[in-house]
Design a protein around this motif. Structure first.
Motif, PDB file in Angstrom:
ATOM      1  N   LEU A 192       0.827  -1.210   0.000  1.00  0.00           N
ATOM      2  CA  LEU A 192       0.000   0.000   0.000  1.00  0.00           C
ATOM      3  C   LEU A 192       0.861   1.259   0.000  1.00  0.00           C
ATOM      4  O   LEU A 192       0.581   2.219  -0.742  1.00  0.00           O
ATOM      5  N   GLU A 193       1.904   1.284   0.830  1.00  0.00           N
ATOM      6  CA  GLU A 193       2.783   2.452   0.873  1.00  0.00           C
ATOM      7  C   GLU A 193       3.501   2.638  -0.462  1.00  0.00           C
ATOM      8  O   GLU A 193       3.744   3.764  -0.900  1.00  0.00           O
ATOM      9  N   ASP A 194       3.830   1.538  -1.105  1.00  0.00           N
ATOM     10  CA  ASP A 194       4.482   1.616  -2.416  1.00  0.00           C
ATOM     11  C   ASP A 194       3.542   2.234  -3.446  1.00  0.00           C
ATOM     12  O   ASP A 194       3.940   3.098  -4.234  1.00  0.00           O
ATOM     13  N   VAL A 195       2.279   1.808  -3.432  1.00  0.00           N
ATOM     14  CA  VAL A 195       1.302   2.364  -4.372  1.00  0.00           C
ATOM     15  C   VAL A 195       1.095   3.853  -4.107  1.00  0.00           C
ATOM     16  O   VAL A 195       1.058   4.672  -5.047  1.00  0.00           O
ATOM     17  N   VAL A 196       0.973   4.237  -2.838  1.00  0.00           N
ATOM     18  CA  VAL A 196       0.779   5.651  -2.498  1.00  0.00           C
ATOM     19  C   VAL A 196       1.984   6.478  -2.934  1.00  0.00           C
ATOM     20  O   VAL A 196       1.835   7.589  -3.467  1.00  0.00           O
ATOM     21  N   SER A 197       3.199   5.942  -2.731  1.00  0.00           N
ATOM     22  CA  SER A 197       4.404   6.692  -3.098  1.00  0.00           C
ATOM     23  C   SER A 197       4.500   6.921  -4.598  1.00  0.00           C
ATOM     24  O   SER A 197       5.104   7.902  -5.037  1.00  0.00           O
ATOM     25  N   ARG A 198       3.919   6.028  -5.381  1.00  0.00           N
ATOM     26  CA  ARG A 198       3.976   6.158  -6.844  1.00  0.00           C
ATOM     27  C   ARG A 198       2.811   6.972  -7.407  1.00  0.00           C
ATOM     28  O   ARG A 198       2.747   7.189  -8.615  1.00  0.00           O
ATOM     29  N   ASN A 199       1.928   7.409  -6.532  1.00  0.00           N
ATOM     30  CA  ASN A 199       0.781   8.213  -6.960  1.00  0.00           C
ATOM     31  C   ASN A 199       0.675   9.444  -6.060  1.00  0.00           C
ATOM     32  O   ASN A 199      -0.088   9.450  -5.082  1.00  0.00           O
ATOM     33  N   PRO A 200       1.455  10.496  -6.350  1.00  0.00           N
ATOM     34  CA  PRO A 200       1.454  11.693  -5.505  1.00  0.00           C
ATOM     35  C   PRO A 200       0.039  12.257  -5.330  1.00  0.00           C
ATOM     36  O   PRO A 200      -0.739  12.330  -6.283  1.00  0.00           O
ATOM     37  N   GLY A 201      -0.248  12.640  -4.112  1.00  0.00           N
ATOM     38  CA  GLY A 201      -1.560  13.212  -3.820  1.00  0.00           C
ATOM     39  C   GLY A 201      -2.615  12.180  -3.463  1.00  0.00           C
ATOM     40  O   GLY A 201      -3.727  12.542  -3.067  1.00  0.00           O
ATOM     41  N   SER A 202      -2.302  10.904  -3.610  1.00  0.00           N
ATOM     42  CA  SER A 202      -3.277   9.866  -3.298  1.00  0.00           C
ATOM     43  C   SER A 202      -3.398   9.690  -1.787  1.00  0.00           C
ATOM     44  O   SER A 202      -2.500  10.052  -1.020  1.00  0.00           O
ATOM     45  N   LYS A 203      -4.518   9.106  -1.371  1.00  0.00           N
ATOM     46  CA  LYS A 203      -4.777   8.880   0.047  1.00  0.00           C
ATOM     47  C   LYS A 203      -5.212   7.435   0.266  1.00  0.00           C
ATOM     48  O   LYS A 203      -5.792   6.807  -0.628  1.00  0.00           O
ATOM     49  N   LEU A 204      -4.925   6.943   1.464  1.00  0.00           N
ATOM     50  CA  LEU A 204      -5.297   5.582   1.836  1.00  0.00           C
ATOM     51  C   LEU A 204      -6.523   5.608   2.733  1.00  0.00           C
ATOM     52  O   LEU A 204      -6.536   6.279   3.763  1.00  0.00           O
ATOM     53  N   GLN A 205      -7.554   4.892   2.334  1.00  0.00           N
ATOM     54  CA  GLN A 205      -8.769   4.774   3.132  1.00  0.00           C
ATOM     55  C   GLN A 205      -8.884   3.357   3.683  1.00  0.00           C
ATOM     56  O   GLN A 205      -8.602   2.383   2.984  1.00  0.00           O
ATOM     57  N   THR A 206      -9.305   3.256   4.936  1.00  0.00           N
ATOM     58  CA  THR A 206      -9.443   1.963   5.604  1.00  0.00           C
ATOM     59  C   THR A 206     -10.901   1.691   5.902  1.00  0.00           C
ATOM     60  O   THR A 206     -11.611   2.567   6.411  1.00  0.00           O
ATOM     61  N   VAL A 207     -11.353   0.496   5.575  1.00  0.00           N
ATOM     62  CA  VAL A 207     -12.736   0.088   5.828  1.00  0.00           C
ATOM     63  C   VAL A 207     -12.706  -1.140   6.727  1.00  0.00           C
ATOM     64  O   VAL A 207     -12.212  -2.196   6.337  1.00  0.00           O
ATOM     65  N   SER A 208     -13.212  -1.008   7.939  1.00  0.00           N
ATOM     66  CA  SER A 208     -13.222  -2.127   8.874  1.00  0.00           C
ATOM     67  C   SER A 208     -14.200  -3.203   8.424  1.00  0.00           C
ATOM     68  O   SER A 208     -15.274  -2.903   7.890  1.00  0.00           O
ATOM     69  N   GLY A 209     -13.834  -4.451   8.639  1.00  0.00           N
ATOM     70  CA  GLY A 209     -14.684  -5.574   8.261  1.00  0.00           C
ATOM     71  C   GLY A 209     -15.535  -6.052   9.413  1.00  0.00           C
ATOM     72  O   GLY A 209     -15.753  -5.343  10.400  1.00  0.00           O
ATOM     73  N   ARG A 210     -15.981  -7.300   9.312  1.00  0.00           N
ATOM     74  CA  ARG A 210     -16.891  -7.852  10.310  1.00  0.00           C
ATOM     75  C   ARG A 210     -16.204  -8.070  11.645  1.00  0.00           C
ATOM     76  O   ARG A 210     -16.860  -8.190  12.672  1.00  0.00           O
ATOM     77  N   ASN A 211     -14.889  -8.148  11.664  1.00  0.00           N
ATOM     78  CA  ASN A 211     -14.129  -8.262  12.907  1.00  0.00           C
ATOM     79  C   ASN A 211     -12.750  -7.669  12.686  1.00  0.00           C
ATOM     80  O   ASN A 211     -12.431  -7.206  11.583  1.00  0.00           O
ATOM     81  N   ALA A 212     -11.926  -7.677  13.746  1.00  0.00           N
ATOM     82  CA  ALA A 212     -10.620  -7.022  13.677  1.00  0.00           C
ATOM     83  C   ALA A 212      -9.675  -7.683  12.696  1.00  0.00           C
ATOM     84  O   ALA A 212      -8.681  -7.066  12.284  1.00  0.00           O
TER      85      ALA A 212
END
Length: 581
Positions: A362-382
């Motif tokens: 994920l950090e690699d993808v973000v680093s290659r796409n300036p201005g991008s943001k990471l969103q987290t979606v929690s699932g049914r459990n941790a």
């Protein structure tokens, strides 16, 4: 063990020509007068409870490699098989012959191996996982850090106050490496696999560093095998790196090098026995087969304490102070990589305790796409979390997820199952195709991190548990710990895992720059430095990097329990021995 068992799986006693297809010599014939058709198989040196005087009924010996390489009768028997790699095997090898010794380098930079005239002599090397160090650090208590526990393990394995101070030959391990270095290489190789679009792995790419998950997929869900990452696990990569480099540089055969791995997981013993992880692949024709293992023995965090107890050593009183530099490795560049003088990077809690494959991607993808943001979606459990990388314009770029624990793994496996074609002319597909929406939603993942253990690798089956006497004694508990104590204990292990950030650590954080002069660093790992090191390794050994760093998988087919009468007999046998586990 991590396998999910059913009545079809349980068969610790194998009847001839029904379950085991290996051509075992001296496999006893069935006694026609017997109504149970039971034939006990004694595994790899374990003593039978009684030995018949009848040679035709002598116990068959089946090795762990035999069972892992066959068509898959091994299920509950794995619980016995993994015990064949144990602290007793370590002590037996250390006491088998004087160890090979390394002399050098001389003025010409050459090394000499002493003791080769003894055919039983080995060069002992070891690698230790950070999860095992964290487990032992938590057991030590007193705010012991992961780095300090690592020094204690290293002293145990190679210093006079440890194993080298006793035994028949005072043997110890010449080098003790940190699998974090191999993990960094695996992270970079995994990122490159996703960047380039693997030619062998289908979307989504599923992590393959968890052997419990891989074994489960091979036996029960072969349709997911094309999705598995071809990058070796850190344990396997470290084994290949050590054996290829040392055998090449020292001019000795790989079977003279004995590699021990200290891991948090019992299934790592099964991984070490895979024919895909032997010298028949990297030194032969590239095909898996019977060869010298890259990892000869795996012991768990708990077995480290068994090792010390067997030699009368108090692990908790071993010094935590800095050790002298390790013996010079016969390749200076790989020496700097394997034994960094200072580790400057700090582990990120968001990466988790299972190696951080997903977080790195994920950090690699973000680093290659300036201005991008990471969103987290929690699932049914941790243990279920989805991640979305969103561009600056709000468009989705990359979608990934983590699924830990077998109950959660079932969901991703079902969604990846291909639809069954209808046999009726003009009929529509059925099965998974009836849930097109759910399947479509899952298939847009590009990467999924899968681990068999809930909570990740610090909760592995080989870790020291809250119920173990050593924990109760050091905690001063007078009664059996409950769920809250279990939760608190796992939190202590996780805290110790992230304590490696203390700067007592060792490492210059060697780094090089990319083509434009700027270092490309993700989570403290310099990609160009790792790639340069891997290229050097390949050039030094004369072996293509893909053969060194990648592996393969195979579908395991079993006929055990398919017949109804066989199933009933297996249930009967399982009942006699207490249910298989």
């Amino acid at each position: 063990m991590s396998a999910i068992l059913s009545a079809d799986d349980l068969n610790d006693f194998i009847s001839p020509s029904v379950a085991c297809i290996k051509p075992i010599e001296a496999l006893p014939t069935a006694n026609e007068a017997s109504t149970t058709l039971e034939t006990e198989v004694i595994l790899g040196g374990l003593e039978p409870p009684s030995v018949s005087a009848d040679p035709s009924n002598s116990p068959s010996k089946i090795s762990l490699t035999d069972c892992l390489a066959c068509s898959g009768c091994v299920t509950s028997a794995e619980a016995v098989l993994v015990s064949l790699q144990s602290h007793n095997e370590v002590l037996g090898m250390l006491d088998s012959a004087p160890a090979l010794r390394i002399d050098g380098p001389d003025s010409a930079g050459q090394f000499q191996v002493l003791g080769l005239d003894n055919p039983g002599a080995k060069l002992f090397v070891a690698s230790v996982s950070p999860q095992s160090r964290a487990s032992l650090a938590a057991a030590c208590g007193g705010n012991t850090t992961e780095a300090q526990a690592g020094r204690m393990i290293e002293r145990l394995l190679c210093q006079p106050e440890g194993l080298a101070g006793g035994g028949k030959f005072n043997n110890g391990f010449t080098w003790v490496a940190d699998t974090n270095t191999a993990r960094e290489a695996c992270l970079v190789l995994g990122a490159d696999e996703v960047r380039q679009g693997s030619s062998t792995s289908s979307k989504p790419v599923l992590t393959s560093s968890c052997p419990g998950w891989v074994c489960y997929a091979e036996k029960t869900h072969p349709h997911v095998l094309p999705h598995l990452s071809r990058v070796k696990s850190p344990q396997a990569l470290m084994g290949t790196l050590l054996k290829t480099t040392l055998s090449k540089k020292l001019g000795i055969s790989p079977d003279r090098i004995w590699h021990l791995a200290v891991m948090p997981c019992l299934d790592k013993k099964l991984e070490a026995s895979r024919e895909e992880l032997t010298d028949s692949v990297w030194a032969g024709d590239g095909q898996s087969g019977r060869g010298v293992r890259d990892v000869d023995c795996v012991i768990t965090s708990k077995e480290i304490l068994m090792l010390t107890e067997s030699r009368g050593i108090d692990f908790f009183n071993l010094p935590k102070t800095q050790l002298p530099p390790p013996t010079t490795f016969p390749d200076s560049k790989l020496y700097d990589f394997l034994f960094p003088r200072r580790r400057v990077k700090t582990p990120v809690k968001d990466a988790g305790t299972s190696g951080g494959n997903l977080h790195f991607i994920l950090e690699d993808v973000v680093s290659r796409n300036p201005g991008s943001k990471l969103q987290t979606v929690s699932g049914r459990n941790a243990d279920v979390v989805e991640y979305n990388v969103i561009s600056s314009s709000g468009e989705p770029i990359f979608k990934a997820a983590k699924y830990y624990g077998f109950r959660n793994i079932q969901n991703i496996v079902r969604k990846l199952k291909p639809a069954k074609a209808s046999k009726m002319p003009g009929g529509r597909p059925f099965g998974a195709a009836r849930k097109a929406a759910a399947q479509s939603k899952s298939l847009d993942f590009s990467y999924v991190e899968i681990m068999a253990c809930p909570g990740g690798c610090t909760n592995g089956g080989g870790q020291i548990k809250v119920t173990d006497p050593v924990v109760a004694e050091r905690k001063g508990w007078s009664s059996d710990p409950g769920p809250q104590e279990q939760k608190d204990w796992l939190a202590e292990v996780d805290e110790a895992y992230f304590s490696m950030s203390d700067s007592e650590t060792d490492g210059d954080g060697s780094a090089s720059s990319n083509g434009d002069g700027a270092m490309e660093v993700i989570d403290g790992v310099c990609l160009s430095y790792v790639r340069d090191t891997l290229a050097h390794w390949s050039e030094t050994t004369g072996i293509d990097l893909a053969r060194l760093a990648h592996t393969s998988y195979r579908e395991v087919i079993s006929d055990v329990g398919k017949d109804a009468s066989e199933t009933q007999r297996v249930i009967q046998l399982a009942g006699k021995i207490g249910g298989g586990w």
